[in-house]
Write an enzyme that holds these catalytic residues in place. Structure first.
Site, PDB file in Angstrom:
ATOM      1  N   HIS A 168      38.910 -33.428  19.480  1.00  0.00           N
ATOM      2  CA  HIS A 168      39.609 -34.701  19.712  1.00  0.00           C
ATOM      3  C   HIS A 168      41.024 -34.631  19.164  1.00  0.00           C
ATOM      4  O   HIS A 168      41.304 -33.936  18.174  1.00  0.00           O
ATOM      5  CB  HIS A 168      38.843 -35.891  19.120  1.00  0.00           C
ATOM      6  N   ASP A 170      42.949 -37.285  18.148  1.00  0.00           N
ATOM      7  CA  ASP A 170      43.341 -38.285  17.159  1.00  0.00           C
ATOM      8  C   ASP A 170      42.879 -37.908  15.762  1.00  0.00           C
ATOM      9  O   ASP A 170      41.991 -37.058  15.573  1.00  0.00           O
ATOM     10  CB  ASP A 170      42.787 -39.661  17.530  1.00  0.00           C
ATOM     11  N   ASP A 203      40.131 -31.707  10.691  1.00  0.00           N
ATOM     12  CA  ASP A 203      39.399 -32.694  11.502  1.00  0.00           C
ATOM     13  C   ASP A 203      40.351 -33.371  12.482  1.00  0.00           C
ATOM     14  O   ASP A 203      40.900 -34.429  12.174  1.00  0.00           O
ATOM     15  CB  ASP A 203      38.739 -33.727  10.595  1.00  0.00           C
ATOM     16  N   GLU A 237      38.264 -40.530  19.036  1.00  0.00           N
ATOM     17  CA  GLU A 237      36.962 -40.234  18.436  1.00  0.00           C
ATOM     18  C   GLU A 237      36.773 -40.963  17.118  1.00  0.00           C
ATOM     19  O   GLU A 237      35.664 -41.409  16.793  1.00  0.00           O
ATOM     20  CB  GLU A 237      36.828 -38.722  18.231  1.00  0.00           C
ATOM     21  N   GLU A 238      37.847 -41.095  16.352  1.00  0.00           N
ATOM     22  CA  GLU A 238      37.745 -41.714  15.033  1.00  0.00           C
ATOM     23  C   GLU A 238      37.481 -43.213  15.095  1.00  0.00           C
ATOM     24  O   GLU A 238      37.192 -43.838  14.077  1.00  0.00           O
ATOM     25  CB  GLU A 238      39.010 -41.433  14.209  1.00  0.00           C
ATOM     26  N   ASP A 266      31.014 -28.983  20.244  1.00  0.00           N
ATOM     27  CA  ASP A 266      32.016 -29.920  19.735  1.00  0.00           C
ATOM     28  C   ASP A 266      32.142 -29.697  18.233  1.00  0.00           C
ATOM     29  O   ASP A 266      31.376 -28.936  17.631  1.00  0.00           O
ATOM     30  CB  ASP A 266      31.593 -31.356  20.059  1.00  0.00           C
ATOM     31  N   HIS A 545      39.259 -36.646   6.031  1.00  0.00           N
ATOM     32  CA  HIS A 545      39.328 -38.104   5.834  1.00  0.00           C
ATOM     33  C   HIS A 545      39.795 -38.486   4.435  1.00  0.00           C
ATOM     34  O   HIS A 545      39.594 -39.640   4.016  1.00  0.00           O
ATOM     35  CB  HIS A 545      37.966 -38.772   6.107  1.00  0.00           C
TER      36      HIS A 545
END
Length: 593
Positions: A168, A170, A203, A237-238, A266, A545
């Protein structure tokens, strides 16, 4: 002689009875959970049973041989290219530049085309096109819902279903208050000689860039795939992926149909050091998800004449009741962590003896884990820590609370949101029923009306509302290492080829959720796996994160190698498609390669 014959017959009869008794005893002993009272308090009998069943664990955790493509694939030359200092420097610059484009997604994002915060993805697309000229020249590049990216590299054999690889675009936002705590600024993409730093470094812009680098390298080598290769990159996705992966999956399904894809990889689980052994843990399952929104409405008024309990007080009591009543720790038969325990028992020298004994109990017991009895294996395994416990238990977290508007006014409305990640073997209904029951007790105690998921709201009531993004537990991917024609065996063989035979590959479980939630209809073979590993850096996800997110360059380079090898291995894989009734795989209208 006449007297001897009956004596012989009686002896044979006694022997037959003894043999029958002995066989019955053995069968009973093998099937009985914890056998009998242990002599002198020892575990001698259970230890004996454990040693006898030890070999069975390896048969239940078969490790595929290292898998390399044929020599004509030129893997050595490809790896030499990826290992070169020239490629290393280019790769560092590519990932660093990708991090510098601030593709943040926020919970309150508006519609694509209306909310200007989406426009940053135009910049990211321009960056990717400039960084990967061959991919953009030779592959079909389609944009779905403006910012979703689908790359199609058509294969020469229409009978072979595509390999679908995902990431992803984002990243989670960086709170302004935390910027000063970073070793290197979060949007700098700084390289310190070992790590590339910044939001998205692990990520998952590392995965996105690695995938494009793998295809760029294969294109440079003039590789022509037999099996179509797809790259699918969502952009939200987030924040649950509805705009990105939700539309991309529909688009792909229209082209290839149900079960029209051979395998999906994924982002997801990575490597773990456990019991003195390094495990690779491709995620073959995902916990379910639901939020429960709880609102309590009670009369307002001046705070100088309060009721005994305000809406905030009653809500607090309900929160305490919820947190005091934890979900059971249970390990379902199809939970991948059970497979890891078996792999640990088979291959890890430091695997705890008590866990092995519980495994033997589980294997020999006729009762499954979802009975009224306590799941002893799950509780024993949960002692390893919360990260393990919540692989086998529905989690609940009170994450958001609000209520009241003024210090001298009684709050007429108080709300809380409780987040749940649902264990394999349970459902969102289990969560809703449980909170309904707890809220019912509080409602009765304070003479409030309970509206449990009925869409109604009124004064003097407790209102329960469901999640906007409710998700049941994902289908569990088949993971049989002994089946050489299975995508799992190909993935595991690829891992062992790159990192060595000492790596134990085992199915893993995701406690979080990924964009694969939208792709369940496309294939049964979905893996959530981040394949990069730096042996000196240890297993882990690089502070995703949070402050100081980073990835080592060796980890990233190994990701490029893994994806390159996996594409080649899948291209040569015999998945039995020619004998299946899957029909001819669809081919996108693409540029000639």
């Amino acid at each position: 002689m006449a007297e001897t014959r009956p004596a012989q017959q009686r002896a044979r009869s006694r022997l037959s009875k003894f043999a029958a008794f002995f066989i019955a005893f053995c069968l009973f002993w093998i099937s009985f959970p914890y056998t009998f009272t242990i002599v002198d308090g020892s575990n001698a009998i259970l230890d004996l049973k454990t040693s006898l069943l030890d070999k069975d664990f390896k048969s239940q955790c078969v490790q595929p041989d290292q898998l390399f493509p044929g020599k004509e694939a030129g893997l050595d030359k490809l790896y030499d290219r990826i290992s070169s200092s020239e490629f290393r420097n280019l790769s560092i610059n590519r990932l660093s530049g990708a991090i510098q484009v601030r593709t943040e997604s926020f919970d309150d994002m508006g519609a694509v085309g209306q909310d200007k915060r989406w426009d940053i993805f135009y910049d990211f697309h321009r960056y990717l096109e400039a960084s990967f000229p061959l991919v953009y020249e030779k592959l079909l590049v389609e944009k779905v819902n403006t910012h979703g990216l689908l790359f199609t590299w058509n294969g020469t054999d229409d009978l072979l279903r595509p390999t679908l690889l995902m990431a992803h675009q984002d990243v989670v936002p960086v709170p302004a208050a935390t910027v000063g705590a970073w070793t290197h600024p979060p949007w700098s993409g700084a390289y310190d000689g070992k790590y590339i730093w910044g939001r998205g470094a692990s990520d998952c812009k590392n995965t996105l860039i690695a995938l494009l680098e793998s295809l760029e390298v294969l294109l440079e080598a003039d590789f022509k795939p037999k099996r179509t290769v797809l790259l699918s990159f969502g952009f939200d996705e987030e924040i649950s992926g509805t705009r990105g992966a939700g539309n991309l999956s529909t688009y792909i399904k229209k082209r290839y149909g149900d079960n029209g894809v051979a395998v999906i990889v994924d982002e997801g689980s990575t490597f773990e050091e456990a019991w003195g052994t390094l495990f690779a843990k491709p995620g073959t399952a995902e916990k379910g998800y639901t939020d429960v929104h709880i609102t309590i409405r009670m009369p307002g008024g001046h705070s100088s004449i309060p009721s005994d309990h305000t809406s905030i007080g009653v809500l607090s009591e309900l929160i305490v009741a919820i947190e005091s009543d934890q979900y059971e720790t249970r390990l379902a038969d199809d939970n991948p962590y059970l497979a890891q325990l078996k792999c640990g028992a088979a291959y890890a020298e430091d695997f705890p003896k008590d866990l092995k004994k519980h495994l033997v109990h589980r294997a020999s017991s006729r009762a499954g884990p979802y009975t009224s009895d306590r799941d002893h294996l799950a509780y024993a395994a949960a002692k390893q820590g919360l990260a393990i416990k919540y692989l086998m238990q529905t989690s609940q977290a009170v994450d958001i609370i609000s209520g009241g508007v003024k210090v001298n006014a009684l709050p007429e409305r108080a709300t809380v949101v409780v987040n749940h990640r649902i264990n394999i073997g349970e459902t969102t209904k289990v969560v809703e029923d449980r909170i309904t029951k707890l809220a019912g007790h509080i409602a009765k105690k304070y003479n409030l009306t309970l509206h449990a998921f009925d869409g109604k709201e009124e004064p003097s009531s407790i209102i329960l509302e469901p999640s906007k993004h409710k998700l049941e537990v994902a289908p569990v991917t088949p993971a049989n290492g002994a089946d050489s024609k299975s995508p799992y065996a190909i993935l595991a063989g690829t891992v062992r080829a790159l990192y060595g035979k000492e790596i134990v590959v085992t199915p893993g479980i995701m406690t979080g959720n990924t964009d694969t939630r939208y792709y369940w209809d496309l294939t049964k073979h979905i893996f959530r796996f981040t394949p990069g590993l730096d042996p000196e850096d240890g297993a882990g996800l690089g502070n995703i994160h949070t402050v100081d997110e980073r990835v080592s360059v060796l980890n990233h380079i190994n990701s490029v190698k893994w994806f390159t090898l996996f594409v080649l291995n899948m291209d040569e894989a015999d998945l039995g498609e020619s004998s299946n009734s899957v029909g001819s795989a669809s081919k996108a209208s693409s540029k000639e390669i």
